[in-house]
Motif scaffolding. Structure first.
Motif, PDB file in Angstrom:
ATOM      1  N   PHE A  33       0.836  -1.202   0.000  1.00 39.49           N
ATOM      2  CA  PHE A  33       0.000   0.000   0.000  1.00 39.49           C
ATOM      3  C   PHE A  33       0.877   1.260   0.000  1.00 39.49           C
ATOM      4  CE2 PHE A  33      -2.107   3.319   2.589  1.00 39.49           C
ATOM      5  CZ  PHE A  33      -3.163   3.596   1.748  1.00 39.49           C
ATOM      6  N   VAL A  69      -0.995  -1.466 -10.616  1.00 40.46           N
ATOM      7  CA  VAL A  69      -2.040  -2.478 -10.806  1.00 40.46           C
ATOM      8  C   VAL A  69      -1.503  -3.876 -10.495  1.00 40.46           C
ATOM      9  CG1 VAL A  69      -3.334  -3.648 -12.637  1.00 40.46           C
ATOM     10  CG2 VAL A  69      -3.574  -1.197 -12.310  1.00 40.46           C
ATOM     11  N   GLN A  72      -1.721  -4.231  -6.850  1.00 40.41           N
ATOM     12  CA  GLN A  72      -3.128  -4.395  -6.497  1.00 40.41           C
ATOM     13  C   GLN A  72      -3.592  -5.839  -6.757  1.00 40.41           C
ATOM     14  OE1 GLN A  72      -6.404  -2.764  -4.977  1.00 40.41           O
ATOM     15  NE2 GLN A  72      -5.206  -1.111  -5.782  1.00 40.41           N
ATOM     16  N   PHE A  76      -3.112  -7.239  -3.031  1.00 39.72           N
ATOM     17  CA  PHE A  76      -4.444  -6.984  -2.488  1.00 39.72           C
ATOM     18  C   PHE A  76      -5.451  -8.048  -2.931  1.00 39.72           C
ATOM     19  CE2 PHE A  76      -4.452  -2.195  -1.306  1.00 39.72           C
ATOM     20  CZ  PHE A  76      -3.337  -2.417  -0.533  1.00 39.72           C
ATOM     21  N   MET A  77      -5.346  -8.504  -4.170  1.00 41.21           N
ATOM     22  CA  MET A  77      -6.308  -9.498  -4.663  1.00 41.21           C
ATOM     23  C   MET A  77      -5.742 -10.912  -4.580  1.00 41.21           C
ATOM     24  SD  MET A  77      -7.906  -7.284  -7.789  1.00 41.21           S
ATOM     25  CE  MET A  77      -9.362  -8.203  -8.227  1.00 41.21           C
TER      26      MET A  77
ATOM     27  N   LEU B  34     -14.679 -10.981 -13.540  1.00 42.56           N
ATOM     28  CA  LEU B  34     -13.711  -9.871 -13.551  1.00 42.56           C
ATOM     29  C   LEU B  34     -12.948  -9.830 -14.874  1.00 42.56           C
ATOM     30  CD1 LEU B  34     -12.193  -9.730  -9.953  1.00 42.56           C
ATOM     31  CD2 LEU B  34     -13.968  -8.307 -10.954  1.00 42.56           C
ATOM     32  N   THR B  38     -12.888  -6.634 -17.323  1.00 39.35           N
ATOM     33  CA  THR B  38     -11.667  -6.051 -17.881  1.00 39.35           C
ATOM     34  C   THR B  38     -11.888  -5.684 -19.348  1.00 39.35           C
ATOM     35  OG1 THR B  38     -10.427  -7.510 -16.422  1.00 39.35           O
ATOM     36  CG2 THR B  38      -9.192  -6.430 -18.165  1.00 39.35           C
ATOM     37  N   THR B  76      -8.417   9.923  -5.509  1.00 40.67           N
ATOM     38  CA  THR B  76      -7.543   8.758  -5.660  1.00 40.67           C
ATOM     39  C   THR B  76      -7.110   8.219  -4.302  1.00 40.67           C
ATOM     40  OG1 THR B  76      -6.754   9.657  -7.740  1.00 40.67           O
ATOM     41  CG2 THR B  76      -5.403   7.949  -6.733  1.00 40.67           C
ATOM     42  N   LEU B  80      -7.906   4.527  -2.908  1.00 39.54           N
ATOM     43  CA  LEU B  80      -6.747   3.664  -2.650  1.00 39.54           C
ATOM     44  C   LEU B  80      -6.749   3.214  -1.187  1.00 39.54           C
ATOM     45  CD1 LEU B  80      -4.347   2.661  -4.283  1.00 39.54           C
ATOM     46  CD2 LEU B  80      -3.039   4.600  -3.465  1.00 39.54           C
ATOM     47  N   SER B  83      -9.203   0.569  -0.477  1.00 44.14           N
ATOM     48  CA  SER B  83      -8.739  -0.747  -0.909  1.00 44.14           C
ATOM     49  C   SER B  83      -7.949  -1.412   0.223  1.00 44.14           C
ATOM     50  CB  SER B  83      -7.862  -0.587  -2.154  1.00 44.14           C
ATOM     51  OG  SER B  83      -7.948  -1.712  -2.966  1.00 44.14           O
ATOM     52  N   LEU B 186     -12.957  -8.584  -3.424  1.00 43.20           N
ATOM     53  CA  LEU B 186     -12.280  -8.647  -4.726  1.00 43.20           C
ATOM     54  C   LEU B 186     -12.853  -7.604  -5.678  1.00 43.20           C
ATOM     55  CD1 LEU B 186     -11.854 -12.416  -5.724  1.00 43.20           C
ATOM     56  CD2 LEU B 186     -10.099 -10.808  -5.031  1.00 43.20           C
ATOM     57  N   HIS B 189     -11.531  -4.206  -4.844  1.00 44.59           N
ATOM     58  CA  HIS B 189     -10.167  -4.005  -5.336  1.00 44.59           C
ATOM     59  C   HIS B 189     -10.168  -3.777  -6.837  1.00 44.59           C
ATOM     60  CE1 HIS B 189      -8.493  -4.900  -1.540  1.00 44.59           C
ATOM     61  NE2 HIS B 189      -8.814  -6.173  -1.541  1.00 44.59           N
ATOM     62  N   PHE B 190     -11.034  -4.508  -7.526  1.00 44.05           N
ATOM     63  CA  PHE B 190     -11.079  -4.353  -8.979  1.00 44.05           C
ATOM     64  C   PHE B 190     -11.494  -2.932  -9.362  1.00 44.05           C
ATOM     65  CE2 PHE B 190     -13.046  -4.595 -13.166  1.00 44.05           C
ATOM     66  CZ  PHE B 190     -12.002  -5.156 -13.881  1.00 44.05           C
ATOM     67  N   ASP B 192     -10.775  -0.364  -7.732  1.00 46.48           N
ATOM     68  CA  ASP B 192      -9.584   0.454  -7.548  1.00 46.48           C
ATOM     69  C   ASP B 192      -8.603   0.266  -8.703  1.00 46.48           C
ATOM     70  OD1 ASP B 192      -8.391   2.412  -5.949  1.00 46.48           O
ATOM     71  OD2 ASP B 192      -6.961   0.954  -5.178  1.00 46.48           O
ATOM     72  N   VAL B 193      -8.497  -0.972  -9.205  1.00 48.55           N
ATOM     73  CA  VAL B 193      -7.641  -1.239 -10.369  1.00 48.55           C
ATOM     74  C   VAL B 193      -8.083  -0.366 -11.547  1.00 48.55           C
ATOM     75  CG1 VAL B 193      -7.108  -2.972 -12.135  1.00 48.55           C
ATOM     76  CG2 VAL B 193      -6.965  -3.580  -9.730  1.00 48.55           C
ATOM     77  N   VAL B 196      -7.140   3.279 -11.083  1.00 50.29           N
ATOM     78  CA  VAL B 196      -5.729   3.587 -11.347  1.00 50.29           C
ATOM     79  C   VAL B 196      -5.554   3.973 -12.813  1.00 50.29           C
ATOM     80  CG1 VAL B 196      -3.414   2.596 -11.478  1.00 50.29           C
ATOM     81  CG2 VAL B 196      -4.823   2.170  -9.479  1.00 50.29           C
ATOM     82  N   PHE B 197      -6.206   3.214 -13.702  1.00 48.68           N
ATOM     83  CA  PHE B 197      -6.114   3.560 -15.121  1.00 48.68           C
ATOM     84  C   PHE B 197      -6.898   4.824 -15.445  1.00 48.68           C
ATOM     85  CE2 PHE B 197      -4.909  -0.987 -15.577  1.00 48.68           C
ATOM     86  CZ  PHE B 197      -3.650  -0.737 -16.122  1.00 48.68           C
ATOM     87  N   PHE B 199      -7.438   7.488 -13.425  1.00 53.25           N
ATOM     88  CA  PHE B 199      -6.740   8.726 -13.033  1.00 53.25           C
ATOM     89  C   PHE B 199      -5.509   8.947 -13.900  1.00 53.25           C
ATOM     90  CE2 PHE B 199      -4.156   6.458  -9.642  1.00 53.25           C
ATOM     91  CZ  PHE B 199      -2.898   6.964  -9.980  1.00 53.25           C
ATOM     92  N   THR B 200      -4.906   7.861 -14.388  1.00 55.56           N
ATOM     93  CA  THR B 200      -3.737   8.021 -15.251  1.00 55.56           C
ATOM     94  C   THR B 200      -4.137   8.448 -16.665  1.00 55.56           C
ATOM     95  OG1 THR B 200      -2.597   6.312 -13.997  1.00 55.56           O
ATOM     96  CG2 THR B 200      -1.686   6.871 -16.137  1.00 55.56           C
TER      97      THR B 200
END
Lengths: 111, 209
Positions: A33, A69, A72, A76-77, B34, B38, B76, B80, B83, B186, B189-190, B192-193, B196-197, B199-200
């Motif tokens: 983290f 990622v 993560q 995390f997963m 999941l 994706t 963010t 995060l 998570s 899960l 967390h996904f 959050d994954v 991440v993309f 915010f980028t």
């Protein structure tokens, strides 16, 4: 760090071992983290600080996103644990299709 | 082991999320889902990247006019951190500590609500200050579809975790509900994954130009 089932024949010892394992894993989670927060800070800083060209910043922040990622997914997963072969297959085939799609849309769509 | 078995701190299995057949099926099925998610989000990202800044006339706001670095940064950090708090919840689930799991799930929900509040504020701001609407341009449609779909996932995730918390508050943990909590985490967390993309690719790349 594989979360394997342990069996020493003594339930008390097994239990204590497992609690320790869980606590140890939680420490790894906190470390990942911290790294994720750090990567996020670097990405925001790269954009906030003037002077970098887009040719540097864009690939750089995308790389940071992928690294984050991975943390993560694998920590995390729990994808680093064993028993995640099928999840890896599902997720990475999804990601494979997805990347092809992004590539295709960015090259053949124009306005 | 079967799902309704009464368990104690001592007899609780090491991997409660995979210790019954139903749990194993849930686990596998959820990861397949999941994988599908994706692909879905990748197609929305592809659409956004293809249509970014595609506006009909010069008076429309572009990505670099819209986005605000501090707001995105706070959002963010909230997501995060949420998570991590759901990782803590699963840590206590594995140690058969229902109350602490509920506490950390509660913190996760609060952080998620904070994120959602910021997103609502942000969209409202874009619509009223910049007239950046869903129907105003191809850019607007692609932006709100991608980011809005993520927001909808956050909303669904919050509802899901809350429903599990309310339903199981007095029951405590068993092998029937532990896999449900695991799968919900899960999903969180996904989300959050995907963020991440977002915010980028959307926010940071949008500000770079």
């Amino acid at each position: 760090m594989a979360n394997q089932q342990i069996n020493s024949g003594n339930p008390r010892v097994d239990l204590e071992y497992r609690r320790k394992k869980n606590a140890e894993e939680m420490r790894y989670q906190v470390v990942s983290f911290t790294l994720m927060i750090f990567l996020t800070l670097v990405a925001f800083a790269a954009v906030a600080i003037e002077g970098f060209t887009a040719w540097f910043t864009v690939p750089f922040i995308i790389l940071l996103a992928f690294v984050q990622v991975v943390f993560q997914l694998f920590y995390f997963m729990h994808m680093s644990h064993k028993g995640h072969e099928a999840p890896s297959l599902f997720l990475f085939s999804g990601l494979g299709f997805g990347l092809v799609m992004v590539l295709a849309f960015m090259t053949i769509v124009w306005w | 082991m079967h799902a309704e078995e009464k368990l104690t701190y001592e007899t609780w299995p090491a991997e409660p999320e995979k210790s019954t057949l139903e749990a194993k099926n849930k686990f596998l099925g959820f990861w397949l889902f999941l994988g599908g998610e994706t692909v879905l989000f990748a197609s929305l990202f592809a659409t956004y990247l293809a249509l970014k800044d595609k506006v009909p006339s010069a008076d429309h706001a572009l990505a670099k006019d819209l986005f605000d670095l501090p707001l995105t940064f706070v959002a963010t950090m909230l997501l995060l951190t949420s998570s991590l708090t759901s990782v803590y919840a699963m840590y206590h689930m594995k140690n058969f500590n229902s109350q602490k799991m509920m506490l950390w799930l509660g913190i996760t929900v609060l952080l998620g609500l904070g994120f959602l509040g910021l997103e609502v504020y942000e969209f409202n701001h874009y619509v009223h200050e910049y007239h950046h609407k869903f129907t105003s341009s191809a850019f607007g449609s692609a932006f709100y579809t991608l980011v809005g779909f993520h927001g909808a996932h956050v909303t669904f995730g919050l509802g899901w975790i809350l429903a599990l918390m309310i339903r199981n508050y007095k029951r405590g943990l068993n092998l029937y509900n532990a896999p449900k909590f695991y799968v919900a985490s899960l999903y969180w967390h996904f989300i959050d994954v995907v963020w991440v993309f977002i915010f980028t690719v959307v926010y940071l790349m949008g500000m770079v130009g």
